[in-house]
Design an enzyme around this catalytic site. Structure first.
Site, PDB file in Angstrom:
ATOM      1  CB  ILE A 203      -1.057   0.109   1.112  1.00  0.00           C
ATOM      2  CG1 ILE A 203      -0.323  -0.104   2.599  1.00  0.00           C
ATOM      3  CG2 ILE A 203      -2.051  -1.191   1.122  1.00  0.00           C
ATOM      4  CD1 ILE A 203      -1.238   0.119   3.664  1.00  0.00           C
ATOM      5  CD  GLU A 204       3.280   3.697   3.176  1.00  0.00           C
ATOM      6  OE1 GLU A 204       3.525   4.590   2.349  1.00  0.00           O
ATOM      7  OE2 GLU A 204       2.968   3.901   4.298  1.00  0.00           O
TER       8      GLU A 204
END
Length: 395
Positions: free
Chosen positions: A137-138
């Site tokens: 998700i980063e």
């Protein structure tokens, strides 16, 4: 439910307070991922015991054999937050990820070199397995990712946070892009914040990882004033942070039950494909690749933090190399003959002898002094050391 960490080492109280004070001054670890958020799949998240026929000389336990795991099933075994899958915010993100199946292959293939190694680091600390999916998700598992706000690397560290955690920048190196160093730093940060502020609650620590501890602490105070428990799910936080943990749980839910969500992941071996090798002396990537028996391109891709293509132990503690090459590299680096062997392979490497000067070496090999210094990252012309290896070309 509150999830707690088990520390593997003791942090000094004074140094911990000093570091946390520095980190509190930052505005959060990362504010936006450089690429769209995507869904993920798995081809074997569950495993079952297989029972072979019993030869007369074997016991039941001798015959018991487990089906080999892949990296996704190994990771799924460490998940701890699946009871939160029914949360409305989690379901929203599951639906979102399932609408983008064509992105699955791209993301999971990019995770191939790193996934099992990061999972092993998370397991060593006893952290929830979901933590290994933060790079999804980063950064969409791109170790060179940079956001428009200045965050960089798999774990998307902002410059100030990275500096506070010891991720050096300069000298042809950016620790935020160093997969090994930044992974250790990210896990340290998550554990440290959980213990310092949140009595071991990892979900709250992840919120602080995204938005900053100050923001989360203020939101907790407001929740307590409303008579709530001040868990992550009670807090009113910035929009991105409100979605941060739900995204992580949504991704893990899909990986835990891929068939249920009609998704498929490429197979990745459960055993890490990479290993860390200590850097004990200045080492050009060309030389390191030669000693390890791999291509320079492969080594560079595993070590994107080496912006200057040289590992200097003043800045770089370890190199990442393919796991099956690590033993060879360590042996050759520690061997007294390895440097001479590299030099003998061609005329592009020179081993410094006692009494050598950089200008003399440049003259003997018909290269410009300034080029020789630049190729080898030499700032002081009088700082040569016997045994030091110099590349005689810019390639």
């Amino acid at each position: 439910m509150t999830y707690h960490t088990t520390r593997r080492r003791i942090l000094g109280f004074t140094s911990c307070l000093a570091l946390m004070g520095s980190l509190m001054a930052t505005t959060g670890n990362s504010q936006a991922s450089p690429t769209p958020q995507r869904a993920f799949t798995d081809d074997s998240a569950s495993q079952s015991a297989q029972y072979a026929p019993l030869p007369s000389n074997q016991t039941f336990w001798d015959a018991l054999a487990l089906e080999p795991r892949d990296a996704w099933s190994r990771l799924a075994e460490a998940f701890e937050w699946q009871e939160d899958v029914d949360q409305a915010r989690v379901q929203h993100w599951i639906d979102h990820y399932r609408q983008s199946p064509r992105n699955i292959t791209e993301i999971t293939e990019r995770a191939r070199p790193w996934l099992a190694w990061i999972t092993e680091r998370v397991e060593e600390r006893g952290l929830p397995g979901e933590i290994a999916l933060i790079p999804f998700i980063e950064s969409s598992f791109d170790p060179t990712a940079r956001s428009h706000r200045g965050a960089a690397g798999l774990w998307q560290f902002m410059p100030g946070t990275g500096h506070a955690l010891g991720l050096r920048r300069g000298g042809g190196y950016d620790g935020r892009l160093d997969v090994a160093r930044s992974t250790h730093a990210a896990l340290d940060y998550i554990e440290m914040q959980a213990e310092q502020w949140y009595e071991g609650d990892i979900e709250l620590s992840l919120a602080a990882y995204n938005a900053g501890a100050g923001t989360v602490n203020n939101a907790r105070s407001a929740a307590l004033s409303r008579g709530q428990t001040a868990s992550y799910w009670d807090l009113k936080l910035p929009r991105e942070t409100m979605a941060y943990v739900p995204k992580l749980i949504a991704i893990s839910a899909i990986i835990a039950e891929p068939e249920h969500y009609d998704v498929e992941l490429p197979r990745i071996e459960a055993t890490p494909a990479i290993a860390e090798v200590p850097v004990t002396r200045p080492l050009k990537l060309d030389e390191a690749a030669h000693l390890a028996g791999i291509s320079r391109t492969e080594l560079a891709e595993l070590n994107p933090g080496l912006l200057g293509h040289q590992a200097d132990p003043r800045h770089v503690e370890r190199l990442l190399v393919p796991a099956d090459s690590a033993e060879r590299l360590v042996a050759r680096l520690s061997s007294g003959t390895s440097r001479r062997a590299v030099a003998a392979d061609g005329d592009d490497v020179y081993v410094v002898r006692r009494g050598d000067s950089l200008s003399g070496i440049a003259s003997r090999h018909a290269v410009a002094l300034t080029d020789l210094a630049r190729w080898n990252g030499i700032e002081r012309l009088d700082a040569l050391q016997p045994g030091q290896q110099l590349t005689l070309s810019g390639s």
